[in-house]
Design an enzyme around this catalytic site. Structure first.
Site, mmCIF file in Angstrom:
data_model
loop_
_atom_site.group_PDB
_atom_site.id
_atom_site.type_symbol
_atom_site.label_atom_id
_atom_site.label_comp_id
_atom_site.label_asym_id
_atom_site.label_seq_id
_atom_site.Cartn_x
_atom_site.Cartn_y
_atom_site.Cartn_z
ATOM 1 N N GLU A 158 23.190 -23.211 -21.629
ATOM 2 C CA GLU A 158 23.222 -21.952 -21.164
ATOM 3 C C GLU A 158 24.203 -20.837 -21.655
ATOM 4 O O GLU A 158 25.175 -21.165 -21.439
ATOM 5 C CB GLU A 158 22.634 -20.503 -20.224
ATOM 6 C CG GLU A 158 23.674 -20.955 -18.820
ATOM 7 C CD GLU A 158 22.928 -22.113 -17.667
ATOM 8 O OE1 GLU A 158 22.085 -22.784 -17.412
ATOM 9 O OE2 GLU A 158 23.707 -22.192 -16.687
ATOM 10 N N LYS B 125 23.216 -29.079 -7.459
ATOM 11 C CA LYS B 125 22.651 -30.275 -8.331
ATOM 12 C C LYS B 125 22.593 -31.475 -6.801
ATOM 13 O O LYS B 125 22.587 -32.545 -7.331
ATOM 14 C CB LYS B 125 23.914 -30.726 -9.468
ATOM 15 C CG LYS B 125 25.799 -30.486 -8.408
ATOM 16 C CD LYS B 125 27.141 -30.425 -9.454
ATOM 17 C CE LYS B 125 28.019 -30.307 -9.362
ATOM 18 N NZ LYS B 125 28.929 -31.481 -7.936
ATOM 19 N N ASP C 204 17.145 -25.207 -9.592
ATOM 20 C CA ASP C 204 17.588 -24.877 -9.716
ATOM 21 C C ASP C 204 18.658 -23.679 -9.018
ATOM 22 O O ASP C 204 19.667 -23.839 -9.319
ATOM 23 C CB ASP C 204 17.255 -23.905 -11.182
ATOM 24 C CG ASP C 204 18.188 -22.999 -12.080
ATOM 25 O OD1 ASP C 204 18.770 -22.030 -12.425
ATOM 26 O OD2 ASP C 204 19.522 -23.688 -12.017
ATOM 27 N N ASP D 193 16.600 -27.729 -13.767
ATOM 28 C CA ASP D 193 17.933 -27.632 -14.333
ATOM 29 C C ASP D 193 19.100 -28.354 -14.414
ATOM 30 O O ASP D 193 19.253 -29.253 -13.327
ATOM 31 C CB ASP D 193 17.857 -26.322 -14.804
ATOM 32 C CG ASP D 193 18.602 -25.483 -15.203
ATOM 33 O OD1 ASP D 193 19.237 -24.114 -15.186
ATOM 34 O OD2 ASP D 193 19.228 -26.511 -16.525
ATOM 35 N N ASN D 194 19.960 -28.326 -15.622
ATOM 36 C CA ASN D 194 21.509 -29.530 -15.625
ATOM 37 C C ASN D 194 21.550 -30.194 -14.820
ATOM 38 O O ASN D 194 22.510 -30.740 -14.173
ATOM 39 C CB ASN D 194 21.798 -27.878 -14.275
ATOM 40 C CG ASN D 194 22.352 -26.728 -14.524
ATOM 41 O OD1 ASN D 194 21.482 -25.749 -13.485
ATOM 42 N ND2 ASN D 194 22.499 -26.099 -15.381
#
Ligand code: 7JK
Ligand code: MG
Length: 214
Positions: A199, A144, A141, A169-170
């Site tokens: 989120e 990227k 997290d 995540d993401n």
């Protein structure tokens, strides 16, 4: 000088949460992000998926890349068995300073080792610095563009074992297309996507769970 968003988040925790109560810290941050200022915590929807994966794995060794303010650190640490600790890496010292205080407010400081620095430098040092052989669970997290190079670093450093679980995540927003392509096409991983939303928004996002097959 003007306070930072992490500092305002910490103030909201100190004002609205109960010291030593991780659930109240999680709720106070979610309330702050829904009603005052958006912030890039994994949040309650994806956080519930994180909780279920951590509970299922029940890991003895845990690594988190990207502490930010400590929201997911608190979510994970509150679920760990007694005596289990997690290592969390944060590049930004201002974020790390706030995270230490939020983790301590939740009463989880004895379950958390927060290390400041770039993941590219810290990952190769983990075995010798922390006496870890392999990780049971890793939460990605941080940034990227580092997901793919860092998973390759885990492989090169021998930090994964058959059954190690990586949760990212993401993977949709902001998006990690090269990482997804790698874990979904590699014979060394069994990958599954958990759809959710960015989120505190209605924007599509989700978590990718990848099990290392050895
Ligand atoms: C900073 C940012 C902005 C986003 C966005 O699309 N926005 C539109 C909608 N509005 C409301 C918010 C802003 S998404 C996102 C983000 C979210 C995470 O969970 C992250 N996790 C780790 N590391 C990151 O860099 C990270 C960035
Ligand atoms: Mg995130």
């Amino acid at each position: 000088t003007r306070s930072t968003r992490p500092q305002r988040m910490l103030k909201a925790v100190q004002k609205n949460a109960t010291k030593g109560n991780p659930e109240s810290v999680i709720s106070a941050i979610d309330y702050f992000c829904k009603n005052s200022e958006w912030a890039m915590n994994v949040g309650d929807e994806k956080g519930s998926i994180l909780d279920s994966v951590v509970t299922e794995v029940n890991p003895s060794t845990v690594l988190e890349l990207g502490t930010y303010c400590g929201y997911s650190t608190v979510r994970i640490a509150r679920l760990l068995s007694p005596g289990t600790k997690l290592i969390t890496l944060e590049f930004n010292p201002a974020y790390a300073a706030v995270a230490r205080q939020i983790i301590a407010y939740a009463g989880l400081q004895d379950k958390v080792t927060l290390v400041e620095g770039p993941s590219s430098e810290l990952i190769p040092q983990i075995k010798e610095r922390f006496g870890i052989t392999t990780f049971d669970f890793i939460f990605l997290d941080h940034w990227k563009d580092r997901y793919l190079p860092d998973i390759k670093l885990f492989e090169e450093c021998g930090l994964l074992r058959k059954g190690s679980v990586l949760l990212a995540d993401n993977v949709i927003c902001p998006g990690t297309p090269e990482y997804l392509e790698y874990v979904r096409n590699s014979p060394h991983y069994e990958s599954r996507y958990y759809p959710a939303h960015l989120e505190y928004t209605k924007v599509e996002d989700g978590l990718e769970k990848s099990v290392f097959l050895g």
